[in-house]
Design a protein around this motif. Structure first.
Motif, mmCIF file in Angstrom:
data_model
loop_
_atom_site.group_PDB
_atom_site.id
_atom_site.type_symbol
_atom_site.label_atom_id
_atom_site.label_comp_id
_atom_site.label_asym_id
_atom_site.label_seq_id
_atom_site.Cartn_x
_atom_site.Cartn_y
_atom_site.Cartn_z
ATOM 1 N N HIS A 38 48.147 48.293 50.471
ATOM 2 C CA HIS A 38 48.298 47.489 51.680
ATOM 3 C C HIS A 38 46.959 46.888 52.124
ATOM 4 N N ASP A 39 45.859 47.533 51.750
ATOM 5 C CA ASP A 39 44.537 47.118 52.226
ATOM 6 C C ASP A 39 43.819 46.161 51.288
ATOM 7 N N LEU A 40 44.431 45.787 50.182
ATOM 8 C CA LEU A 40 43.743 44.969 49.193
ATOM 9 C C LEU A 40 43.342 43.609 49.758
ATOM 10 N N GLU A 41 42.075 43.271 49.586
ATOM 11 C CA GLU A 41 41.584 41.918 49.825
ATOM 12 C C GLU A 41 41.138 41.389 48.473
ATOM 13 N N ILE A 42 41.808 40.377 47.975
ATOM 14 C CA ILE A 42 41.579 39.897 46.621
ATOM 15 C C ILE A 42 40.177 39.293 46.495
ATOM 16 N N SER A 43 39.531 39.573 45.375
ATOM 17 C CA SER A 43 38.145 39.152 45.160
ATOM 18 C C SER A 43 38.088 37.799 44.455
ATOM 19 N N PRO A 44 36.915 37.135 44.473
ATOM 20 C CA PRO A 44 36.774 35.867 43.733
ATOM 21 C C PRO A 44 37.081 36.025 42.247
ATOM 22 N N ARG A 45 36.659 37.121 41.650
ATOM 23 C CA ARG A 45 36.925 37.335 40.227
ATOM 24 C C ARG A 45 38.423 37.470 39.961
ATOM 25 N N GLN A 46 39.130 38.132 40.878
ATOM 26 C CA GLN A 46 40.568 38.286 40.703
ATOM 27 C C GLN A 46 41.300 36.966 40.897
ATOM 28 N N ILE A 47 40.823 36.149 41.810
ATOM 29 C CA ILE A 47 41.416 34.823 41.998
ATOM 30 C C ILE A 47 41.243 33.999 40.727
ATOM 31 N N ALA A 48 40.054 34.071 40.134
ATOM 32 C CA ALA A 48 39.804 33.363 38.882
ATOM 33 C C ALA A 48 40.690 33.895 37.760
ATOM 34 N N LEU A 49 40.944 35.195 37.776
ATOM 35 C CA LEU A 49 41.799 35.811 36.766
ATOM 36 C C LEU A 49 43.210 35.214 36.790
ATOM 37 N N LEU A 50 43.715 34.960 38.002
ATOM 38 C CA LEU A 50 45.020 34.330 38.111
ATOM 39 C C LEU A 50 45.043 32.984 37.390
ATOM 40 N N GLU A 51 43.943 32.248 37.503
ATOM 41 C CA GLU A 51 43.847 30.926 36.891
ATOM 42 C C GLU A 51 43.998 30.987 35.377
ATOM 43 N N GLU A 52 43.522 32.068 34.771
ATOM 44 C CA GLU A 52 43.523 32.170 33.308
ATOM 45 C C GLU A 52 44.772 32.851 32.752
ATOM 46 N N SER A 53 45.619 33.357 33.612
ATOM 47 C CA SER A 53 46.742 34.170 33.146
ATOM 48 C C SER A 53 47.984 33.333 32.874
ATOM 49 N N ASP A 54 48.882 33.905 32.094
ATOM 50 C CA ASP A 54 50.151 33.253 31.782
ATOM 51 C C ASP A 54 51.215 33.510 32.841
ATOM 52 N N ALA A 55 51.102 34.651 33.519
ATOM 53 C CA ALA A 55 52.111 35.008 34.517
ATOM 54 C C ALA A 55 51.494 35.926 35.558
#
Length: 319
Positions: free
Chosen positions: A74-91
């Protein structure tokens, strides 16, 4: 769940995405760190969702989980690296309205396949008392409305429905491996059906049908097996109960023959011990399986659910 947690503004997400992409370009992406692998790359928001992706995808998928073991999802604040990870993923596989920062990042991401687990089954509005005559009606149509209880994975039947939806989405997005995804989904659903039967049989005859938890995470489980969950807190595991609520629970425990106050592995047991001490009750763990850590009573979803079943049987006086 505290639905008022701060969302990341669109401008901040864009800046974070640029920084994250630069960081990923500067260092090599290995099989653990993120996407862009030779397999079907899936980003999963937290453990129960990642577990489905791994079991259904098998060797064909590479799964990265946004929520680290031991972190309260519930407390997760998504990081810049994780946002970038979404960009490279298939799903991306997530559960809408559980983690607001993930919801916002997914909405702004161009990833081709977005799978919302909440859309694959029914969700209900739950409060501190769930089950028995307090159950709400299923409302599939407005499952995205804030305030719906997100803890669908604790009900094996709903979790199986989500698994079936994930399997279909994987098969559509990666058709070369569709037959394997369908086969793996069927095997997982069979295990969940067997787990459902074990809960039905194991909780069919008990001395009491009421249990107390610190966090209102077990409403779907309670409804499925004819139990009533009385939660000290609501859907937010870190909220503090009122003195009146604690008094009401003490009276209810006495009248309904409750023996145990359950707490969970990722949140302090202080509140449970306080309520139990005031009422002369025991404490025990009932794990919402939001993450697997060294404190978990089992190494995966099925093992922890078996431990939860045994804990409920002890507390309810199963015959």
């Amino acid at each position: 769940m505290n639905v008022s947690r701060r969302l990341i503004p669109r401008s901040a997400l864009a800046a974070a995405l640029a920084l994250g992409l630069a960081a990923l370009t500067a260092c090599s992406t290995d099989g653990v760190a993120g996407g862009n692998t030779s397999r079907f790359d899936v980003v999963a928001s937290f453990y129960p969702i990642a577990f489905l992706a791994e079991r259904i995808g098998g060797d064909h998928v590479h799964v990265t989980t946004l929520t680290t073991p031991g972190q309260e999802p519930h407390d997760l604040e998504i990081s810049p690296r994780q946002i970038a990870l979404l960009e490279e993923s298939d799903a991306v596989l997530y559960l809408k309205n559980l983690q607001p920062s993930v919801d916002d990042a997914v909405a702004q991401s161009p990833v081709g396949t977005k799978i919302d687990a909440a859309s694959l089954t029914t969700l209900e509005q739950h409060g501190s008392e769930v089950g028995g005559h307090a159950a709400a009606h299923d409302t599939h149509e407005d499952a995205e409305t804030p305030g719906k209880d997100p803890h669908i994975w604790l009900d094996p039947v709903r979790y199986a429905q989500v698994a079936e939806g994930v399997g279909k989405a994987f098969a559509k997005a990666d058709p070369h491996h569709a037959a394997d995804y369908r086969r793996n989904t069927a095997a997982l659903v069979k295990r969940l059906d067997d787990l459902n039967t074990r809960f039905q049989d194991g909780l069919g005859h008990t001395r009491t049908r009421v249990f107390i938890t610190t966090h209102a995470a077990f409403g779907y489980l309670a409804e499925r097996y004819g139990l009533t969950e009385e939660a000290i807190n609501g859907l937010d595991p870190e909220s503090e109960p009122s003195a009146a609520r604690v008094r009401d629970l003490a009276e209810m425990a006495k009248s309904d023959g409750v023996s145990t106050v359950f707490y969970e592995t990722l949140v302090s047991d202080r509140t449970a011990k306080t309520v139990a001490g005031d009422s002369g009750l025991r404490t025990d763990v009932l794990d919402p399986i939001e993450g697997i850590t060294a404190k978990s009573r089992g190494k995966d979803y099925f093992a922890v659910q078996e431990a939860n079943l045994r804990a409920l049987q002890r507390a309810l006086g199963a015959k």
